[in-house]
Scaffold this motif. Structure first.
Motif, short mmCIF file in Angstrom:
data_model
loop_
_atom_site.label_atom_id
_atom_site.label_comp_id
_atom_site.label_asym_id
_atom_site.label_seq_id
_atom_site.Cartn_x
_atom_site.Cartn_y
_atom_site.Cartn_z
N HIS A 140 -9.58 -18.24 -4.62
CA HIS A 140 -8.80 -19.48 -4.63
C HIS A 140 -7.48 -19.23 -5.34
CE1 HIS A 140 -11.98 -22.29 -3.32
NE2 HIS A 140 -12.79 -21.49 -3.99
N GLY A 141 -6.41 -19.71 -4.78
CA GLY A 141 -5.12 -19.58 -5.45
C GLY A 141 -4.38 -20.89 -5.39
N HIS A 142 -3.81 -21.32 -6.49
CA HIS A 142 -3.10 -22.60 -6.52
C HIS A 142 -1.68 -22.38 -7.02
CE1 HIS A 142 -6.89 -24.85 -6.04
NE2 HIS A 142 -7.39 -23.88 -6.77
N ALA A 143 -0.73 -22.80 -6.21
CA ALA A 143 0.67 -22.77 -6.67
C ALA A 143 1.07 -24.18 -7.03
CB ALA A 143 1.58 -22.23 -5.57
N HIS A 144 1.01 -24.51 -8.29
CA HIS A 144 1.30 -25.87 -8.74
C HIS A 144 2.63 -25.88 -9.49
CE1 HIS A 144 -2.97 -27.68 -8.48
NE2 HIS A 144 -2.86 -26.63 -7.68
N HIS A 145 3.55 -26.72 -9.05
CA HIS A 145 4.85 -26.80 -9.69
C HIS A 145 5.09 -28.23 -10.14
CE1 HIS A 145 5.95 -22.78 -8.10
NE2 HIS A 145 5.22 -23.16 -7.08
N HIS A 146 5.09 -28.45 -11.43
CA HIS A 146 5.37 -29.78 -11.96
C HIS A 146 6.71 -29.71 -12.68
CE1 HIS A 146 1.43 -31.22 -10.86
NE2 HIS A 146 0.90 -30.15 -11.42
N HIS A 147 7.74 -30.14 -12.01
CA HIS A 147 9.08 -29.99 -12.53
C HIS A 147 9.48 -31.17 -13.41
CE1 HIS A 147 9.64 -26.60 -9.90
NE2 HIS A 147 9.31 -27.33 -8.86
N ALA A 148 10.49 -30.96 -14.22
CA ALA A 148 11.10 -32.04 -14.98
C ALA A 148 11.85 -32.93 -13.99
CB ALA A 148 12.06 -31.45 -16.00
N PRO A 149 12.21 -34.16 -14.39
CA PRO A 149 12.93 -35.06 -13.50
C PRO A 149 14.15 -34.37 -12.91
CG PRO A 149 12.32 -36.19 -15.52
CD PRO A 149 11.96 -34.76 -15.71
N SER A 150 14.32 -34.49 -11.60
CA SER A 150 15.43 -33.83 -10.94
C SER A 150 16.73 -34.60 -11.17
CB SER A 150 15.16 -33.73 -9.44
OG SER A 150 15.23 -35.01 -8.85
N VAL A 151 17.83 -33.85 -11.03
CA VAL A 151 19.14 -34.48 -11.16
C VAL A 151 19.31 -35.53 -10.06
CG1 VAL A 151 21.63 -34.06 -11.05
CG2 VAL A 151 20.14 -32.43 -12.23
N ASP A 152 18.78 -35.22 -8.85
CA ASP A 152 18.89 -36.15 -7.73
C ASP A 152 18.21 -37.48 -8.05
OD1 ASP A 152 20.33 -34.42 -6.22
OD2 ASP A 152 18.63 -33.68 -5.06
N THR A 153 17.03 -37.42 -8.68
CA THR A 153 16.30 -38.64 -9.01
C THR A 153 17.05 -39.47 -10.05
OG1 THR A 153 14.15 -37.63 -8.51
CG2 THR A 153 14.14 -39.54 -9.96
N ALA A 154 17.56 -38.82 -11.07
CA ALA A 154 18.31 -39.52 -12.10
C ALA A 154 19.58 -40.14 -11.52
CB ALA A 154 18.66 -38.56 -13.23
N ASP A 155 20.24 -39.40 -10.64
CA ASP A 155 21.46 -39.91 -10.00
C ASP A 155 21.14 -41.13 -9.13
OD1 ASP A 155 24.30 -39.60 -8.95
OD2 ASP A 155 23.16 -39.38 -7.10
N ALA A 156 20.06 -41.02 -8.34
CA ALA A 156 19.68 -42.12 -7.47
C ALA A 156 19.31 -43.36 -8.28
CB ALA A 156 18.50 -41.70 -6.58
N ARG A 157 18.63 -43.16 -9.41
CA ARG A 157 18.23 -44.29 -10.25
C ARG A 157 19.45 -45.04 -10.78
NH1 ARG A 157 17.60 -43.96 -15.53
NH2 ARG A 157 17.22 -41.71 -15.50
N LYS A 158 20.46 -44.30 -11.20
CA LYS A 158 21.68 -44.94 -11.70
C LYS A 158 22.41 -45.69 -10.59
CE LYS A 158 22.33 -41.45 -15.31
NZ LYS A 158 23.13 -40.27 -15.74
N ARG A 159 22.46 -45.10 -9.42
CA ARG A 159 23.14 -45.74 -8.29
C ARG A 159 22.44 -47.06 -7.93
NH1 ARG A 159 26.55 -42.35 -5.15
NH2 ARG A 159 26.67 -40.22 -5.95
N VAL A 160 21.11 -47.02 -7.89
CA VAL A 160 20.33 -48.20 -7.53
C VAL A 160 20.49 -49.30 -8.59
CG1 VAL A 160 17.97 -49.07 -7.30
CG2 VAL A 160 18.66 -47.03 -6.06
N ALA A 161 20.50 -48.92 -9.87
CA ALA A 161 20.64 -49.90 -10.94
C ALA A 161 21.97 -50.65 -10.84
CB ALA A 161 20.52 -49.20 -12.30
N PHE A 162 23.04 -49.92 -10.58
CA PHE A 162 24.36 -50.54 -10.49
C PHE A 162 24.44 -51.45 -9.26
CE2 PHE A 162 29.03 -50.41 -9.59
CZ PHE A 162 29.42 -51.07 -10.75
N ALA A 163 23.87 -50.97 -8.14
CA ALA A 163 23.87 -51.77 -6.92
C ALA A 163 23.05 -53.05 -7.10
CB ALA A 163 23.32 -50.95 -5.75
N ALA A 164 21.94 -52.95 -7.83
CA ALA A 164 21.10 -54.13 -8.08
C ALA A 164 21.86 -55.18 -8.88
CB ALA A 164 19.83 -53.71 -8.82
#
Length: 307
Positions: free
Chosen positions: A14-38
């Motif tokens: 059995h082999g598992h390639a698990h990648h749990h990354h820190a929050p991406s720049v894209d996600t943080a950018d999208a969150r800010k864009r959505v907050a301002f639009a809201a």
């Protein structure tokens, strides 16, 4: 019954390639864009309600209702991004990443409900016409158009593959179209006095909203029911791996789904040829999945051939 699952060096392979990354720049950018639009959307929604009541325009009131729904939807989208940044824990091994897909699904349904409400109100206005103050309608609609253009380009500048962001974008696009329709209705009313143009253009906007609602709902639902992502058909994966990996006798039990639209997952079994190194074959499968199919999270079981 005891089960022996050996990982990395076990005979079961059995082999598992698990990648749990820190929050991406894209996600943080999208969150800010959505907050301002809201924030923009909510503030101008108040002005549209006042303008719609004063002018008597369904186009404005429908757009105000749309903007109220949008403010809530954008807030939900923001929450989706915020939760998606939280790390995995004992109860949620994948973290909260899929919450933004759920937010996109809810936003899609909200678009369809909103479109239905606008159509019902428009039909009632066509049956029983009401006077509309064209000058007030025009002033508020022009201001609304400017606000919606700002919000639209704010969201359009984000990740085009993010369903949550696209759901928010479709809401704002519907608002923008609503403002254009309101301006058109104001022009017709001010020049001809023909009142039915107001509900008729509202129906047109509702039809365009439905297009976005159906698209977002179907795409997010496909992910939620763990449908196969585009380009990851099991038959294609099987054919590719068997053709390119010398140590693989056969590839079976392939399952492909997605945690989010940007994170596909694959599990599969590989039967090795006689003499093949199981660990090397497992790594070769992972490398090929990443290279050919852009899958960085896979679970691969490599078995010795049956003697």
């Amino acid at each position: 019954m005891a089960h022996d699952h050996s990982h990395a060096h076990g005979h079961d392979g059995h082999g598992h390639a698990h990648h749990h990354h820190a929050p991406s720049v894209d996600t943080a950018d999208a969150r800010k864009r959505v907050a301002f639009a809201a924030l923009l959307t909510f503030l101008f929604m108040i002005a549209e309600v006042v303008g719609g009541v004063i002018s008597g325009s369904l186009a404005l009131l429908a757009d105000a209702a749309h903007m109220l729904t949008d403010a809530g939807s954008l807030a939900l989208a923001w929450l989706g991004f915020k939760l998606a940044e939280r790390p995995a824990d004992d109860q949620r091994s994948f973290g909260w990443a899929r919450f933004k897909i759920l937010a996109a699904f809810v936003n899609g349904i909200a678009l369809l409900v909103l479109a239905a409400w606008i159509v019902v109100e428009a039909i009632q206005r066509l049956i029983t016409p009401e006077p509309v103050m064209g000058n007030v309608l025009m002033g508020v609609a022009v201001a609304g158009l400017l606000v919606n253009i700002i919000a639209f380009f704010l969201l359009h500048g984000g990740d085009q593959e993010d369903l949550n962001l696209q759901g928010a974008l479709w809401h704002v696009a519907g608002d923008l179209l609503g403002s254009v329709a309101a301006i058109a209705a104001a022009v017709v009313i001010m020049t001809t006095g023909w009142m039915p143009i107001d509900p008729l253009l509202s129906i047109l906007v509702a039809a365009l909203i439905v297009i976005g609602g159906v698209r977002i709902t179907l795409q997010s639902a496909h992910i939620l029911i763990e449908g196969v992502p585009s380009g990851l058909e099991p038959a294609d994966i099987k054919a590719d791996l068997e053709a390119h990996l010398d140590g693989a006798l056969s590839v079976d039990h392939i399952h492909a789904w997605a945690l989010t639209e940007q994170k596909p997952l694959v599990t599969l079994d590989v039967t090795a040829r006689d003499g093949a190194c199981l660990d090397a074959l497992r790594q070769a499968v992972k490398d090929r999945l990443a290279e050919k199919f852009n899958v960085t999270h896979s679970t691969v079981e490599v078995r010795k051939p049956v003697q």
